[in-house]
Design an enzyme around this catalytic site. Sequence first.
Site, mmCIF file in Angstrom:
data_model
loop_
_atom_site.group_PDB
_atom_site.id
_atom_site.type_symbol
_atom_site.label_atom_id
_atom_site.label_comp_id
_atom_site.label_asym_id
_atom_site.label_seq_id
_atom_site.Cartn_x
_atom_site.Cartn_y
_atom_site.Cartn_z
ATOM 1 C CE1 TYR A 3 50.485 32.031 48.790
ATOM 2 C CE2 TYR A 3 49.914 31.945 46.460
ATOM 3 C CZ TYR A 3 49.990 31.337 47.689
ATOM 4 O OH TYR A 3 49.584 30.039 47.838
ATOM 5 C CB THR A 29 50.910 27.990 45.094
ATOM 6 O OG1 THR A 29 49.882 28.593 44.283
ATOM 7 C CG2 THR A 29 52.094 28.944 45.121
ATOM 8 C CE LYS A 71 52.389 28.913 49.837
ATOM 9 N NZ LYS A 71 52.395 27.830 50.844
ATOM 10 C CD GLU A 110 48.442 32.534 41.451
ATOM 11 O OE1 GLU A 110 49.126 33.457 40.957
ATOM 12 O OE2 GLU A 110 47.261 32.298 41.118
#
Length: 351
Positions: free
Chosen positions: A150, A125, A154, A127
Amino acid sequence: MKTALITGITGQDGAYLAKLLLKKNYKVYGLYRRVSTPNFWRLQALDIYDRVNLISGDLSDLSSILNAFKASQPDEVYHLAAQSFVEASFESPLSTADVTGLSVTRILEAVKLFSNSTKVYFAGTSEMFGSSYTGEPLNENHPFNPMSPYAAAKLYGYWISKIYREGYGIYVASGILFNHESPLRGMEFVTRKIANEVAKINLGLEKKIHLGNINARRDWGYAPEYVEAMHSMLQLDKADDFVIATNETHSVEEFVKYAFDYIKEDYRDYLEIDKRFIRPLDVPALQGDYSKAEKTFKWKPETKFRELVNMMVKAEIDRWKRYTEGEKFAWDVPNYPNENNLLKTYRGNVK
């Protein structure tokens, strides 16, 4: 005929990917949690529910994953399942770390134990970049600086994938996907929330839309195009990591403006900022550079930002109208509170 196992098949990406693979004549298996059964609506919406082989499982349990491998005998595994809502990861950091992070190791252990020839796609991701963005589009060589549980989970999955690739020779490709949306997006995501609220305002069901940080900027693409990139990554001779993005950045406020433009209203008459929706930490801006993917397997985005916004708002308006005609399960109804009262309100507003 190739066989694919998709974890998280009930999600937006899982459903679109399953449709793509079926079109390519794959035999498709999908691993899902029992609590995800309400999300079968996506598979039904794409008219593929009866064409996929569903396996109930738990990503926290290696034996459960091994059972899924035994049942599916996969040539390719697309590991998409995760607790993928950033805000929820602050509320449940431990479960996010387990489901989003450690599950990657369990999948790779299953490959190591089951068959080293199985190719794996790991869903990374944007992010993971966090606050690394300084105005230059981010590519595979930029440093990571996660700003949420999160993103940290990841990033663990990303690095453990590299370790298994280099240490055990497992084919595992990581897609560093920037935000990608569609009418199948979950209601917890701001784009779907905006589209839904604008649709309700258009139909007289709501009077205001409440949002948090509208200054956050993201690189938004169209999900069906992004799952094509996932598949392409596993067709290469050598596994690698790729950024998938549009090379454009737009603010949440722009998304809101275009959504209200679609119904010919001024968003400033309806928008209210609510501090409850502001995260403890938020990535201010993200923009990706997809040039490596374009050069390697000829991928590039086609759907423009405003076209995506219009598509999502139109889909929400159509869903609400179908719902009034009795199609109760046309979309994820559990995310719509007080639906009976809203239905009465809608019917009262229809002339």
